[in-house]
Design a protein around this motif. Sequence first.
Motif, PDB file in Angstrom:
ATOM      1  N   VAL A  11      33.439  36.805  50.320  1.00  0.00           N
ATOM      2  CA  VAL A  11      34.061  37.809  49.309  1.00  0.00           C
ATOM      3  C   VAL A  11      34.949  36.996  48.550  1.00  0.00           C
ATOM      4  O   VAL A  11      35.092  37.200  47.347  1.00  0.00           O
ATOM      5  N   GLU A  12      35.783  35.990  49.365  1.00  0.00           N
ATOM      6  CA  GLU A  12      36.933  35.170  48.679  1.00  0.00           C
ATOM      7  C   GLU A  12      36.187  34.086  47.786  1.00  0.00           C
ATOM      8  O   GLU A  12      36.759  33.988  46.820  1.00  0.00           O
ATOM      9  N   ASN A  13      35.006  33.631  48.137  1.00  0.00           N
ATOM     10  CA  ASN A  13      34.561  32.696  47.120  1.00  0.00           C
ATOM     11  C   ASN A  13      33.802  33.125  45.675  1.00  0.00           C
ATOM     12  O   ASN A  13      34.039  32.860  44.819  1.00  0.00           O
ATOM     13  N   ARG A  14      33.349  34.512  46.079  1.00  0.00           N
ATOM     14  CA  ARG A  14      32.986  35.258  44.753  1.00  0.00           C
ATOM     15  C   ARG A  14      34.076  35.592  44.062  1.00  0.00           C
ATOM     16  O   ARG A  14      34.060  35.568  42.841  1.00  0.00           O
ATOM     17  N   ALA A  15      35.180  36.156  44.542  1.00  0.00           N
ATOM     18  CA  ALA A  15      36.543  36.514  43.836  1.00  0.00           C
ATOM     19  C   ALA A  15      36.919  35.125  43.155  1.00  0.00           C
ATOM     20  O   ALA A  15      37.175  35.172  41.951  1.00  0.00           O
ATOM     21  N   GLY A  16      36.838  34.190  43.951  1.00  0.00           N
ATOM     22  CA  GLY A  16      37.253  32.912  43.238  1.00  0.00           C
ATOM     23  C   GLY A  16      36.441  32.194  42.181  1.00  0.00           C
ATOM     24  O   GLY A  16      36.943  31.746  40.989  1.00  0.00           O
ATOM     25  N   ILE A  17      35.214  32.590  42.238  1.00  0.00           N
ATOM     26  CA  ILE A  17      34.312  31.867  41.209  1.00  0.00           C
ATOM     27  C   ILE A  17      34.602  33.076  39.855  1.00  0.00           C
ATOM     28  O   ILE A  17      34.617  32.370  38.769  1.00  0.00           O
ATOM     29  N   LEU A  18      34.645  34.297  40.028  1.00  0.00           N
ATOM     30  CA  LEU A  18      35.103  35.343  39.010  1.00  0.00           C
ATOM     31  C   LEU A  18      36.478  34.825  38.214  1.00  0.00           C
ATOM     32  O   LEU A  18      36.492  34.762  36.924  1.00  0.00           O
ATOM     33  N   ASP A  19      37.443  34.505  39.073  1.00  0.00           N
ATOM     34  CA  ASP A  19      38.666  34.161  38.386  1.00  0.00           C
ATOM     35  C   ASP A  19      38.618  32.462  37.598  1.00  0.00           C
ATOM     36  O   ASP A  19      39.142  32.506  36.778  1.00  0.00           O
ATOM     37  N   ALA A  37      31.977  25.936  38.478  1.00  0.00           N
ATOM     38  CA  ALA A  37      31.849  25.628  39.677  1.00  0.00           C
ATOM     39  C   ALA A  37      33.138  24.721  40.164  1.00  0.00           C
ATOM     40  O   ALA A  37      33.727  24.921  41.324  1.00  0.00           O
ATOM     41  N   ARG A  38      33.095  23.649  39.463  1.00  0.00           N
ATOM     42  CA  ARG A  38      34.427  22.674  39.851  1.00  0.00           C
ATOM     43  C   ARG A  38      35.675  23.306  39.751  1.00  0.00           C
ATOM     44  O   ARG A  38      36.638  22.980  40.326  1.00  0.00           O
ATOM     45  N   SER A  39      35.956  24.164  38.505  1.00  0.00           N
ATOM     46  CA  SER A  39      37.038  25.105  38.611  1.00  0.00           C
ATOM     47  C   SER A  39      37.430  25.741  39.639  1.00  0.00           C
ATOM     48  O   SER A  39      38.580  26.055  40.068  1.00  0.00           O
ATOM     49  N   ALA A  40      36.423  26.393  40.366  1.00  0.00           N
ATOM     50  CA  ALA A  40      36.452  27.259  41.497  1.00  0.00           C
ATOM     51  C   ALA A  40      36.812  26.638  42.709  1.00  0.00           C
ATOM     52  O   ALA A  40      37.110  26.881  43.847  1.00  0.00           O
ATOM     53  N   ARG A  44      27.937  23.606  43.079  1.00  0.00           N
ATOM     54  CA  ARG A  44      27.058  24.226  42.189  1.00  0.00           C
ATOM     55  C   ARG A  44      26.159  25.175  43.310  1.00  0.00           C
ATOM     56  O   ARG A  44      26.012  26.382  42.919  1.00  0.00           O
ATOM     57  N   ARG A  45      25.792  24.666  44.336  1.00  0.00           N
ATOM     58  CA  ARG A  45      25.008  25.472  45.243  1.00  0.00           C
ATOM     59  C   ARG A  45      25.571  26.638  45.933  1.00  0.00           C
ATOM     60  O   ARG A  45      24.987  27.578  45.997  1.00  0.00           O
ATOM     61  N   THR A  46      27.015  26.422  46.039  1.00  0.00           N
ATOM     62  CA  THR A  46      27.443  27.634  46.699  1.00  0.00           C
ATOM     63  C   THR A  46      27.750  28.777  45.371  1.00  0.00           C
ATOM     64  O   THR A  46      27.563  29.843  45.847  1.00  0.00           O
ATOM     65  N   LEU A  47      27.876  28.286  44.329  1.00  0.00           N
ATOM     66  CA  LEU A  47      28.060  29.368  43.343  1.00  0.00           C
ATOM     67  C   LEU A  47      26.745  30.101  43.010  1.00  0.00           C
ATOM     68  O   LEU A  47      26.732  31.120  42.831  1.00  0.00           O
ATOM     69  N   TYR A  48      25.654  29.209  42.907  1.00  0.00           N
ATOM     70  CA  TYR A  48      24.246  29.624  42.981  1.00  0.00           C
ATOM     71  C   TYR A  48      23.868  30.807  44.126  1.00  0.00           C
ATOM     72  O   TYR A  48      23.161  31.500  43.940  1.00  0.00           O
ATOM     73  N   GLY A  49      24.783  30.830  45.363  1.00  0.00           N
ATOM     74  CA  GLY A  49      24.501  31.496  46.247  1.00  0.00           C
ATOM     75  C   GLY A  49      25.039  32.797  45.969  1.00  0.00           C
ATOM     76  O   GLY A  49      24.622  33.793  46.657  1.00  0.00           O
ATOM     77  N   HIS A  50      25.965  33.144  44.913  1.00  0.00           N
ATOM     78  CA  HIS A  50      26.319  34.218  44.682  1.00  0.00           C
ATOM     79  C   HIS A  50      25.717  34.818  43.303  1.00  0.00           C
ATOM     80  O   HIS A  50      25.752  36.011  43.155  1.00  0.00           O
ATOM     81  N   PHE A  51      25.470  34.017  42.468  1.00  0.00           N
ATOM     82  CA  PHE A  51      24.951  34.407  41.189  1.00  0.00           C
ATOM     83  C   PHE A  51      23.729  33.621  40.833  1.00  0.00           C
ATOM     84  O   PHE A  51      23.587  32.283  41.045  1.00  0.00           O
ATOM     85  N   ASP A  52      22.671  34.220  40.406  1.00  0.00           N
ATOM     86  CA  ASP A  52      21.681  33.293  40.061  1.00  0.00           C
ATOM     87  C   ASP A  52      21.369  32.391  38.807  1.00  0.00           C
ATOM     88  O   ASP A  52      20.813  31.261  38.774  1.00  0.00           O
ATOM     89  N   ASP A  53      22.231  32.752  37.834  1.00  0.00           N
ATOM     90  CA  ASP A  53      22.617  31.748  36.760  1.00  0.00           C
ATOM     91  C   ASP A  53      23.762  32.215  36.026  1.00  0.00           C
ATOM     92  O   ASP A  53      24.706  33.174  36.322  1.00  0.00           O
ATOM     93  N   ARG A  54      24.102  31.554  34.886  1.00  0.00           N
ATOM     94  CA  ARG A  54      25.034  31.973  34.208  1.00  0.00           C
ATOM     95  C   ARG A  54      25.220  33.073  33.630  1.00  0.00           C
ATOM     96  O   ARG A  54      26.530  33.877  33.383  1.00  0.00           O
ATOM     97  N   ASP A  55      24.039  33.676  33.200  1.00  0.00           N
ATOM     98  CA  ASP A  55      24.063  34.769  32.461  1.00  0.00           C
ATOM     99  C   ASP A  55      24.527  36.155  33.538  1.00  0.00           C
ATOM    100  O   ASP A  55      25.126  37.041  33.288  1.00  0.00           O
ATOM    101  N   ALA A  56      23.728  35.804  34.814  1.00  0.00           N
ATOM    102  CA  ALA A  56      24.208  36.825  36.016  1.00  0.00           C
ATOM    103  C   ALA A  56      25.810  36.749  36.113  1.00  0.00           C
ATOM    104  O   ALA A  56      26.428  37.908  36.119  1.00  0.00           O
ATOM    105  N   LEU A  57      26.477  35.747  36.006  1.00  0.00           N
ATOM    106  CA  LEU A  57      27.865  35.373  36.249  1.00  0.00           C
ATOM    107  C   LEU A  57      28.751  36.351  35.089  1.00  0.00           C
ATOM    108  O   LEU A  57      29.819  37.115  35.445  1.00  0.00           O
ATOM    109  N   ILE A  58      28.129  36.168  33.937  1.00  0.00           N
ATOM    110  CA  ILE A  58      28.925  36.801  32.838  1.00  0.00           C
ATOM    111  C   ILE A  58      28.596  38.473  32.884  1.00  0.00           C
ATOM    112  O   ILE A  58      29.727  39.131  32.557  1.00  0.00           O
ATOM    113  N   ARG A  59      27.438  38.753  33.358  1.00  0.00           N
ATOM    114  CA  ARG A  59      27.291  40.059  33.325  1.00  0.00           C
ATOM    115  C   ARG A  59      28.441  40.557  34.560  1.00  0.00           C
ATOM    116  O   ARG A  59      28.542  41.949  34.281  1.00  0.00           O
TER     117      ARG A  59
END
Length: 207
Positions: A11-19, A37-40, A44-59
């Motif tokens: 949960v914390e990783n996901r929130a950190g990615i969004l921030d 991913a670097r900013s978080a 990159r692999r961890t980020l893709y564990g939460h979001f399929d791609d950049r568009d999914a993150l933006i959505r």
Amino acid sequence: MTTRAPRRDSVENRAGILDAARATLALDPRASIDVIARSAGLSRRTLYGHFDDRDALIRELISTGAQRFNTIAASVTDADPRVALARLAARLWHEAAHVQFAAALALDDAHVAHTADALAPLRRTVADLTRRGQESGDFRTDIPAPTLARLIEEVARTVVSRTDAGSTGAADLAVRTLLSIAGLSWREADELLAAHPEIVASEEDPS
């Protein structure tokens, strides 16, 4: 079968990615998934564990932002549809101005359909205000209510994406523009805002 709650670190990783995405995209709206991913501070692999791609993150950013806009819409309870529309416009502008980069992404043609779905409660509020305004004779009636509501939405979209959030009087301009589309003359808008100076004043200077 019970559904296990997400692990705390997940949960914390996901929130950190969004921030991180908000902060990174504010500086560069075209920032890549690697930069985010670097900013978080994650791979990159961890980020893709939460979001399929950049568009999914933006959505996801759009969806969380839409919740705030929908909450604002629910907070406007003025009986006078003119005052309600003005107050709604000012509060939404104030929120959008703080995250204008995200608003621009949300209103981009590539994401506008998802944005429309996420903002369904807000759109219902605008439709209700439009109907009430026409029934009371305060809004123009030469255009059917659904069309007028859509025009208000489209003009709001243009104002948010094209106006400099930091410019003096930006909130006032946003409010007056939507009142004009609803059918009020500039003199009527003047009178309305003079009678309710807190509408724009509080949004121009939130401190």
